[in-house]
Design an enzyme around this catalytic site. Sequence first.
Site, PDB file in Angstrom:
ATOM      1  N   VAL A   1     -28.775  -7.455 101.609  1.00  0.00           N
ATOM      2  CA  VAL A   1     -27.863  -8.307 101.356  1.00  0.00           C
ATOM      3  C   VAL A   1     -27.381  -8.197 103.440  1.00  0.00           C
ATOM      4  CG1 VAL A   1     -25.332  -8.567 101.989  1.00  0.00           C
ATOM      5  CG2 VAL A   1     -25.926  -8.139  99.911  1.00  0.00           C
TER       6      VAL A   1
ATOM      7  N   HIS B   1     -16.990   5.185  55.716  1.00  0.00           N
ATOM      8  CA  HIS B   1     -17.745   3.847  54.977  1.00  0.00           C
ATOM      9  C   HIS B   1     -16.551   2.919  54.956  1.00  0.00           C
ATOM     10  CE1 HIS B   1     -20.248   0.896  53.695  1.00  0.00           C
ATOM     11  NE2 HIS B   1     -19.781   0.956  52.994  1.00  0.00           N
TER      12      HIS B   1
END
Length: 475
Positions: A247, A454
């Site tokens: 930058v 499950h």
Amino acid sequence: MSKQFDVVVIGGGPGGYIAAIRAAQLGMQVACIDEWKNAAGGPAPGGTCTNVGCIPSKALLQSSEHFEHANKHFEEHGISTGKVTMDVAKMVARKDGVVKQNNDGILYLFKKNKVSFFHGRGSFEGKAEGGFAIKVAGKDTEVITGKQVIVATGSSPRALPGVAFDEETVLSNDGALRIGAVPKKLALIGSGVIGLEMGSVWRRLGSEVTILEGMPAFLPAADEAVAKEAKKVFDKQGLKIELGAKVGEIKTSKKGVSIAWTNAKGEAQTLDADKLIVSIGRVANTTGLNVEAVGLQMGERGDIVVDGECRTSVPGIWAVGDVVRGPMLAHKAEEEGVAVAERIAGQHGHVNFNTIPYVIYTSPEIAWVGKTEQQLKAEGVAYKAGQFPFLANGRARALGDTTGFVKIIADAQSDEILGVHIIGPQASELIAEAVMAMEFRASAEDIARICHAHPSLSESTKEAALAVDKRTLNF
Ligand SMILES: Cc1cc2nc3c(=O)[nH]c(=O)nc-3n(C[C@H](O)[C@H](O)[C@H](O)COP(=O)(O)OP(=O)(O)OC[C@H]3O[C@@H](n4cnc5c(N)ncnc54)[C@H](O)[C@@H]3O)c2cc1C
């Protein structure tokens, strides 16, 4: 005579307020000093985390995720909504409400646990008989004394040299959480946790987001496999991340911001945006604390030097959280706060730095604990690894979110779990099982032999544990 306490805590963030409450629960007379003010000038304990960090960012992430779901995913569930719009002011007001509930909750806990709260800035006056004198500069100024002092003054956003935060065009995390309307173009500097979370919020709401990152690698602290998957998904989502960016000059005007930068190939570029969020790290907060009065040893980064148990160079003064070494995370600050309170009470407070989880609340979420594969390679540790994708998980398919995987790394000989890395739905919650397993020094086989509900996302953790030994159940 000044008010006297067994423990004075300076700073009421997650490190400080938790330490104060724990010390009070252990039977000590405790004061906590915090200077944070709400919009009305009243007390707002909770620090960065509650006011401009963890809590408000998660509130905005949730709102923006709902918006994205309504826009892009409800239809696949058969839900028609018509045109979905976002009232940004209402979203921000909701976030402010969540913050206030947390501020009020902490004030309530102080009262319940008989912690004396002082609203103002605390600074060391010097040593006093039997402890330390602390000046509290609030509505009035007074001096209190503490036999023991815990410094928990946290951290502040780091600014780019010569580019001050105006919180209108150049924003820190504070301004980034208060943007009043969706910016058409949003620039960010820094693709760490804060950059990715803030970038995700505004991208979901419709901003064109570009993140400039100086490092050549994406998320270098994460396991490489996770970082690679994350980059692929963020690219697909339209979150533009430019790695290896240098930058240069940043100019602000009434129209927005213009950033001169050089890309990884060395080509000069310009990025124009309506707003810029700078998220390049944070610096320890010790301004105005007058540490010289007690002679605290300071580190090179402006942090307070402590040992592994949060003792400073001055007996009787402790420091915890972002103001000391280690990861800048709220739960690390909390753990240190509890441990210090317990040590002051003569107990054996404990923080296991090897089992501190790291979480990035993007979508998909990213979470890990322990060592990465690249760390183990560098350390020459023999390991084995197992991975299981959410694509093969029934619950993830039912949720409609099959991105990512769970990866478990275990010691090649002993099978002890050395690291767990998750990218995918609810990774922030799933990682708790891994933290628990590592805290108890479990093996991969231990997880593989635990019954997991499950269908649940946690079955992927079990499958990854099975995969460590090249086995699979495929729920
Ligand atoms: C946008 C953002 C998102 C984040 N998200 C997460 C996340 O999801 N999970 C996570 O774990 N971490 C997150 N963090 C990091 C987390 O907020 C910090 O690690 C945590 O707040 C550190 O706690 P602390 O108690 O050390 O300091 P702080 O929370 O900074 O609190 C310090 C307090 O001390 C006060 N203070 C300072 N000096 C004085 C003084 N002299 N006298 C009186 N009071 C003083 C300050 O006003 C402040 O209230 C995030 C941070 C940001 C910026």
